[in-house]
Structures are given as C-alpha cells and as structure tokens.
Write an enzyme that holds these catalytic residues in place. Sequence first.
Site, PDB file in Angstrom:
ATOM      1  N   LYS A 132      42.289  33.206  37.228  1.00  0.00           N
ATOM      2  CA  LYS A 132      42.442  32.484  38.499  1.00  0.00           C
ATOM      3  C   LYS A 132      41.425  31.351  38.489  1.00  0.00           C
ATOM      4  O   LYS A 132      40.272  31.544  38.110  1.00  0.00           O
ATOM      5  CB  LYS A 132      42.212  33.473  39.645  1.00  0.00           C
ATOM      6  CG  LYS A 132      42.265  32.874  41.048  1.00  0.00           C
ATOM      7  CD  LYS A 132      42.184  33.974  42.125  1.00  0.00           C
ATOM      8  CE  LYS A 132      41.909  33.411  43.497  1.00  0.00           C
ATOM      9  NZ  LYS A 132      41.777  34.461  44.529  1.00  0.00           N
ATOM     10  N   LYS A 161      46.709  32.120  37.982  1.00  0.00           N
ATOM     11  CA  LYS A 161      46.786  31.885  39.428  1.00  0.00           C
ATOM     12  C   LYS A 161      45.982  30.636  39.737  1.00  0.00           C
ATOM     13  O   LYS A 161      44.781  30.571  39.457  1.00  0.00           O
ATOM     14  CB  LYS A 161      46.238  33.084  40.210  1.00  0.00           C
ATOM     15  CG  LYS A 161      46.172  32.839  41.736  1.00  0.00           C
ATOM     16  CD  LYS A 161      45.815  34.106  42.505  1.00  0.00           C
ATOM     17  CE  LYS A 161      45.521  33.829  43.976  1.00  0.00           C
ATOM     18  NZ  LYS A 161      45.192  35.062  44.735  1.00  0.00           N
ATOM     19  N   ASP A 217      41.231  40.554  42.868  1.00  0.00           N
ATOM     20  CA  ASP A 217      40.778  39.236  42.402  1.00  0.00           C
ATOM     21  C   ASP A 217      39.252  39.269  42.324  1.00  0.00           C
ATOM     22  O   ASP A 217      38.568  39.168  43.343  1.00  0.00           O
ATOM     23  CB  ASP A 217      41.196  38.129  43.389  1.00  0.00           C
ATOM     24  CG  ASP A 217      42.695  37.834  43.343  1.00  0.00           C
ATOM     25  OD1 ASP A 217      43.456  38.684  42.834  1.00  0.00           O
ATOM     26  OD2 ASP A 217      43.101  36.761  43.823  1.00  0.00           O
TER      27      ASP A 217
END
Lengths: 220, 224
Positions: free
Chosen positions: B154, B183, B92
């Site tokens: 995300k 996400k 991430d």
Amino acid sequence: MKINSYIDHTLLSPTTSKKDIYTLCEEAIEHRFFSVCINSSYVPLAKQLLSRSNVKVCATVGFPLGAMSTEAKVSEAKKAIEDGADEIDMVMNIGMMKSNNFVSVYKDIRDIKLAINNKPLKVIIEISELSKNEIIKACQICIDAKADFIKTSTGFSKSGATLTAVKMIKKTAKGKIKIKASGGIKDYETALKYIESGADRIGTSSGINIISEGTILEAS
Amino acid sequence: MSIKTLNQYIDHTQLASNTKFSDIKRICNEAILYNFYAVCIPSYYINEAKKLLSHSHVKICTVIGFPLGNTPTAVKTFEAKQAIEDGADEIDMVLNIGLLKSGKLLEATQDIKSVKNAIGNHVLKVIIEISELTDTEIVQACNICLEANADFIKTSTGFSKGNATINAVKLIKKTVKNNAKIKASGGIRDYNTALDFIKAGANRIGTSSGVAIITNKENTTHNY
C-alpha cells in the site's frame, strides 16, 4: 532558570533511524534534558544509550491518532515499560470524547495507568481538535483516571500548544495534575512563557536551540 | 470501466483522530449503499463496524502501527491479533520505515512476518509510505514485503507529507509483478484519478472520497 530540566527532548518521526536515536540521546546527556521522548520501538536502544545518565526515557503510546483499541494501547504501554521506559505519553481517544462517550475515554486512560503501575502517565488531549468545554472535560477525566500530566498536543495535528489552553488547563487542574506543553515551542522566550503560564514540562524537538538562546539571554 | 466494478476497488476510509461513532455509522451505511469492497477504520471501532455491516458483504479493514510504523513488533502483532479477534477481515500495517532507513532490512522483514503469522489467512497490506522513500528504498520495501508474504503493498498512510503517485505505483508493479497486489491510497479524490491508478496497476483504492468518486463521475471528468 534551569530550563533544560523542563525539556523532553523529542524525536517522533516515522523516518527516525537508529543513528538519529544515538544523536538524540547524546544531546540529552550533554545538555542534561529531563528525558528523551521517542516512539516505542526505540525504547530498548535509548535505555541502553542512557543507562549511565539521569536522562529518562519517555515513550509514546497510541501515537499520534489515539484511535486504536484500549487493549492495543495497554499492550504498547506495558511493552514500553518492560523495555525500560520511565514515562508514557499516551494519546486520548479523541473520537470517544467527540462522541460524548466519557466513560470510554476514562476507561482507556485508567487501563493504561493500571498497567504501568506508578510510572508517570501523560495524556495528550490534542487541544487543536477540542472546544474549550471539551478541554475542560478532558482535564477532569484525566484527573479522575489518575493521570500525572495533561499534555497539550502531539505535534502531528493542525496546530500545537497555545498559552490560552495551558492557562485554562492550569485553572481546571487546581494542582491535581501537571501540564506538559508541546507542539510548536521552538525558542527560549516561548518556552519561558509556557512555564510562566503553568507548564511543568516542555516537549520540543528544538531543545538545543531553546537552551542556547537562554544562555545568551541570561549572559547579556 | 463501469461504476459497478469501480466500487469494488474501494476501501471506504475514515482514519482521522476525531472520528466519532456517528462517522463510523455513516461510512458503514455508505459502504453498504455503494457496495464498496471494505471500510478502513481505526481499530477502536471494529466491534461497532462489525455490527453495522453484519448483513452485508462489506469487509472491515483496520490499521496497525498507524500512521508512523515505529511501534515494537510485539505490539503490532498484538494489535493485529486483537483486531482479527474483534472481527477485522484485513489488516493494513505500516512498515517500520526507520528500520529500513537504518539498513536493518531483516528486522523490517521480521516485523511484517510476525504480523502475517499472527493473522492467519487474513489479507495483510503493508503501507510503505512512498513519500518518505527514495525509488531504491521503494524497491527494497517491496522486496521485503514479498519476502514476508504480504498480500498487498500500500502506497501511503494519508498522514505523511505526500500521497500516492502514478510513478510509484508503476515502480511497485514492475517490482512485485503478480506476486503481490497494490493498494493506492492518499489524495485519490475523483473518478479519473482513481481510474489512472487502476490502469497503472492498483488493485485497490483507499480513499475517503469513495462516494464522490462513484457519484460525481461526470462532474469530475470536466476537471481534466
């Protein structure tokens, strides 16, 4: 008092644009601050902008959480120096301190100090996350690892520098390591109090406000 | 939605600066117990988590350039490579938001591409930090992520001024369609909220409240 030479003129936001770095560097030159303190991706630009001045470039490493792998911090510190940084402000591995894994805390700092040779290394111990005993322990580890400064705070945690902590660090350091107070220092009188308590450097995004207040107070 | 499927949406997350070994042990144990999709942890702890999760299906997700996103591309790339070597399954990374704000879209794309290239077939999520972006910038950020072949967009780090929003997830979904997953993370603390994000298009939920989301379904329902 020439308070400007105590100041690391600081801009550490995720939204910092190239334009912001231009402004920051111009201000630092104009007011003869000690350095600009910036996130590491802007080191090349700042170095270029400051090339004809005495203003130093100070880059953050592992900022602001300090929880990345030691290898990653070393890579970031090395790259910053290659790109022209004069000083490194790294964040201590606070979780390791909290886990009482002092050897890992020491190794994390020492590996970076070794990677940047003789450049000044400041270690941000994030006092708001530490107990008194942990602050003292952190200071001792920083001294053992041959760091040059203990820095109080990132400015991204629940609170910033305190005079009590700076005095305690001063007492622990016994002249073996310098102190940078940072986080929430926004006016001249506060900055002065920190210096009187033992701070050798002030990290602030309010440098211009601090020196202009200082000029007014000294003139009156 | 049954509990069995919801838990597989969850990246069980612990990213505070004061995260201890004991915290990592706890979240790994919880992730095994509740069959969460992954744990999301700082890169320092990957080795430890790998050991703790070795007999489970729980994946390890770590963060890169976190949470500000403004470390150099070379450093993000190194950090990501190192994380994969240490045993991370997913990365991430934080978008270089400052470059986006400076209109340097190519550089921002290159930053992501470089990390993607370094991690091979591993899943790359790009945190665009929606609280710092206008709607136009969110769309721009999504397009950059698609261009760089990121696997997920995300929403948030959880360390900025704002969290995931349903509106942003819908906007991201409309922009990326089925070309990237989503996400949602930051501030998702109960069952109904998690469900709302999934309905809006989220394929994964990043939260430190995974256990509460799964176990307190009935309690939290009454809050609405």
